[in-house]
Write a protein that holds these residues in place. Structure first.
Motif, PDB file in Angstrom:
ATOM      1  N   SER A 331       1.182  -0.928   0.399  1.00 51.57           N
ATOM      2  CA  SER A 331       0.142   0.000  -0.104  1.00 51.57           C
ATOM      3  C   SER A 331       0.766   1.433  -0.023  1.00 51.57           C
ATOM      4  CB  SER A 331      -0.926   0.302   1.327  1.00 51.57           C
ATOM      5  OG  SER A 331      -0.283  -0.122   2.145  1.00 51.57           O
ATOM      6  N   PHE A 332       0.589   2.144  -0.242  1.00 54.30           N
ATOM      7  CA  PHE A 332       1.483   3.808   0.016  1.00 54.30           C
ATOM      8  C   PHE A 332       1.501   4.219   1.193  1.00 54.30           C
ATOM      9  CE2 PHE A 332       1.938   8.310  -0.225  1.00 54.30           C
ATOM     10  CZ  PHE A 332       2.464   8.095  -1.215  1.00 54.30           C
ATOM     11  N   ASP A 333       2.965   4.133   1.273  1.00 55.63           N
ATOM     12  CA  ASP A 333       3.939   4.073   1.769  1.00 55.63           C
ATOM     13  C   ASP A 333       4.642   5.672   2.367  1.00 55.63           C
ATOM     14  OD1 ASP A 333       6.162   4.392   4.083  1.00 55.63           O
ATOM     15  OD2 ASP A 333       7.411   2.696   3.078  1.00 55.63           O
ATOM     16  N   LEU A 334       4.008   6.738   3.066  1.00 53.20           N
ATOM     17  CA  LEU A 334       4.384   7.829   3.393  1.00 53.20           C
ATOM     18  C   LEU A 334       5.733   8.051   3.496  1.00 53.20           C
ATOM     19  CD1 LEU A 334       1.643   9.196   5.640  1.00 53.20           C
ATOM     20  CD2 LEU A 334       2.417  10.109   3.352  1.00 53.20           C
ATOM     21  N   ASN A 335       6.470   7.083   4.152  1.00 51.46           N
ATOM     22  CA  ASN A 335       7.776   7.254   3.922  1.00 51.46           C
ATOM     23  C   ASN A 335       8.347   7.345   2.908  1.00 51.46           C
ATOM     24  OD1 ASN A 335       7.997   6.995   7.439  1.00 51.46           O
ATOM     25  ND2 ASN A 335       7.509   5.006   6.783  1.00 51.46           N
ATOM     26  N   SER A 336       7.989   7.131   1.606  1.00 53.59           N
ATOM     27  CA  SER A 336       8.379   7.499   0.894  1.00 53.59           C
ATOM     28  C   SER A 336       8.361   8.240   0.348  1.00 53.59           C
ATOM     29  CB  SER A 336       7.267   6.128  -0.821  1.00 53.59           C
ATOM     30  OG  SER A 336       6.366   6.606  -1.049  1.00 53.59           O
ATOM     31  N   LEU A 337       7.541   9.602   1.019  1.00 52.81           N
ATOM     32  CA  LEU A 337       7.529  10.796  -0.012  1.00 52.81           C
ATOM     33  C   LEU A 337       8.814  11.937   1.039  1.00 52.81           C
ATOM     34  CD1 LEU A 337       4.017  12.367   0.224  1.00 52.81           C
ATOM     35  CD2 LEU A 337       5.221  12.319  -1.914  1.00 52.81           C
ATOM     36  N   MET A 338       9.675  10.857   1.829  1.00 52.14           N
ATOM     37  CA  MET A 338      10.118  11.623   2.866  1.00 52.14           C
ATOM     38  C   MET A 338      11.789  11.975   2.063  1.00 52.14           C
ATOM     39  SD  MET A 338       9.377  12.090   5.593  1.00 52.14           S
ATOM     40  CE  MET A 338       7.512  11.940   6.204  1.00 52.14           C
ATOM     41  N   LYS A 339      11.974  10.466   1.007  1.00 56.87           N
ATOM     42  CA  LYS A 339      13.469  10.449  -0.045  1.00 56.87           C
ATOM     43  C   LYS A 339      13.359  12.090  -0.847  1.00 56.87           C
ATOM     44  CE  LYS A 339      12.953   5.526   0.548  1.00 56.87           C
ATOM     45  NZ  LYS A 339      13.061   4.585  -0.581  1.00 56.87           N
ATOM     46  N   PRO A 340      14.137  12.266  -1.359  1.00 54.65           N
ATOM     47  CA  PRO A 340      14.499  13.116  -2.690  1.00 54.65           C
ATOM     48  C   PRO A 340      13.954  12.725  -3.790  1.00 54.65           C
ATOM     49  CG  PRO A 340      16.746  12.452  -1.230  1.00 54.65           C
ATOM     50  CD  PRO A 340      15.135  11.599  -0.921  1.00 54.65           C
ATOM     51  N   SER A 341      12.395  13.444  -4.820  1.00 53.41           N
ATOM     52  CA  SER A 341      12.271  13.886  -5.644  1.00 53.41           C
ATOM     53  C   SER A 341      12.873  13.320  -6.935  1.00 53.41           C
ATOM     54  CB  SER A 341      11.361  15.156  -6.118  1.00 53.41           C
ATOM     55  OG  SER A 341      12.326  15.787  -6.394  1.00 53.41           O
ATOM     56  N   THR A 342      12.575  11.891  -7.308  1.00 54.11           N
ATOM     57  CA  THR A 342      13.234  11.261  -8.061  1.00 54.11           C
ATOM     58  C   THR A 342      11.895  11.348  -9.579  1.00 54.11           C
ATOM     59  OG1 THR A 342      12.722   9.241  -8.015  1.00 54.11           O
ATOM     60  CG2 THR A 342      14.798  10.575  -7.560  1.00 54.11           C
ATOM     61  N   GLU A 343      12.092  11.325 -11.045  1.00 49.40           N
ATOM     62  CA  GLU A 343      11.071  11.506 -12.032  1.00 49.40           C
ATOM     63  C   GLU A 343      10.431   9.760 -12.008  1.00 49.40           C
ATOM     64  OE1 GLU A 343       9.492  13.541 -13.548  1.00 49.40           O
ATOM     65  OE2 GLU A 343      10.738  15.114 -12.405  1.00 49.40           O
ATOM     66  N   GLU A 344       9.383   9.800 -12.218  1.00 51.24           N
ATOM     67  CA  GLU A 344       8.788   8.136 -12.070  1.00 51.24           C
ATOM     68  C   GLU A 344       7.782   8.021 -13.595  1.00 51.24           C
ATOM     69  OE1 GLU A 344       6.121   7.757  -9.154  1.00 51.24           O
ATOM     70  OE2 GLU A 344       7.855   7.575  -7.359  1.00 51.24           O
ATOM     71  N   SER A 345       7.908   6.436 -13.949  1.00 48.29           N
ATOM     72  CA  SER A 345       7.436   6.633 -15.255  1.00 48.29           C
ATOM     73  C   SER A 345       6.108   5.819 -15.229  1.00 48.29           C
ATOM     74  CB  SER A 345       7.966   5.702 -16.226  1.00 48.29           C
ATOM     75  OG  SER A 345       7.502   5.300 -17.021  1.00 48.29           O
TER      76      SER A 345
END
Length: 358
Positions: A331-345
């Motif tokens: 499921s969506f992990d809020l902790n993933s937002l803490m990482k520096p932003s990267t371009e996703e496809s």
């Protein structure tokens, strides 16, 4: 007046925008190029706004030329950096949404950040959202954001899931939500017999569902029917993995063909683990299936797919399958937002240009 317009023209502000520019900020005609305008332009460039983007920023937000450098502009930027917006991202943030430079920290930005914090979104996660979608700071907190959050609760989204919903789809705070929720719940109820409680779970897992067009939903439901699924299994699949309604149908067809022709599994396996369609066929499904065939391993789709490559390689060393080793569906992990932003496809999802979202 002429020196001002000449200066703006040399910066790259298009003459075709002058009328609207002057309508919004007529005071610029009485400004001094050297005393008033050049310092602001230098400030914008100092914020890492690219020279070619400076005129676009001025066209979008001409009022910025009247701000004091030591006032709202500097305090709003300082606050954003303070909550975790990366300094290297500031130029891009201001280019996308220069209106931030005119926002009062105490009246607008800080209350917005603190409200999201009260919903369970840490300030660093808010910073990442702002880096990607700075315009969310323009959503009116009392007139739009709070009423929309209240609506989500009324439509059976659990309070504990609000942070995840907003983090996945920040636009949900600023859109005209009530009509979308009402029509989408009714449509999904009619087409796959989704209950109000089901609808809440679907929003939690994929909040973009509120903006998904009827045409896109019908296309995906028709595909599932063609695969042989009846109404109740389809309902369970959509509740378990709402992304089924947004994935690229052509890619789903390839995955289903492989599932039936090569994996030779019963349809019930997909009802139990509908997230199968979200895994890359060439990158994940095929190589893992070939490996378990070579080893003579019989396992569920969840055991096969719902783990990292490293974890799967480790599983292949087991003498037997440990069912307790199956990870919970991601499921969506809020902790993933803490990482520096990267371009996703999002290549496996329907192209927005194909009327997928409204």
């Amino acid at each position: 007046m002429v020196p001002v317009l000449d200066y703006l023209g040399k910066l790259g502000v298009r003459k075709s925008t002058f009328t609207e520019f002057l309508r919004r900020y007529p005071q610029v005609l009485h400004a001094s190029v050297v005393v008033d305008l050049q310092p602001v332009v230098k400030y914008l460039q100092g914020m890492d706004i690219k020279p070619n983007d400076v005129p676009r920023v001025l066209e979008r937000y001409p009022e910025v030329l009247g701000f004091k450098l030591e006032g709202t502009m500097s305090t709003s930027v300082a606050y954003l950096v303070g909550i975790g917006v990366a300094r290297r991202e500031i130029g891009g943030v201001l280019t996308k949404y220069p209106e931030i430079l005119g926002m009062r920290v105490g009246r607008v930005i800080k209350p917005f950040v603190e409200y999201l914090g009260s919903l369970g979104i840490p300030s660093l996660a808010v910073a990442r959202l702002i880096e990607k979608r700075p315009h969310i700071l323009g959503f009116q907190l009392d007139d739009k954001v709070k009423p929309n959050v209240k609506l989500l609760l009324e439509y059976n989204v659990r309070h504990t899931s609000l942070a995840s919903v907003i983090a996945q789809y920040p636009e949900i705070m600023g859109i005209d939500l009530e009509s979308k929720l009402l029509s989408q719940r009714g449509f999904l109820s009619s087409i796959i017999q989704l209950t109000p409680e089901d609808f809440g779970r679907v929003i939690e897992k994929m909040p973009q569902i509120v903006s998904l067009s009827d045409k896109a939903i019908v296309r995906h439901v028709d595909f599932l029917k063609e695969c042989g699924f009846s109404m109740e299994p389809m309902r369970k699949m959509v509740v378990g993995c709402p992304h089924l309604l947004a994935l690229n149908v052509d890619i789903m067809k390839l995955s289903f063909d492989y599932f039936k022709s090569t994996m030779d599994r019963p349809l019930d396996d997909l009802v139990t683990f509908p997230a199968y369609f979200t895994y890359g066929l060439e990158s994940t499904v095929k190589p893992r299936h070939k490996m378990i065939v070579r080893k003579g391993v019989k396992c569920s789709l969840a055991w096969l797919l719902n783990c990292s490559d490293e974890k799967f390689e480790e599983r292949m060393k087991y003498d037997s399958i440990d069912m307790d080793d199956i990870e919970e569906e991601s499921s969506f992990d809020l902790n993933s937002l803490m990482k520096p932003s990267t371009e996703e496809s999002d290549s496996e999802y329907e192209d927005d240009s194909d009327d997928g979202y409204e």
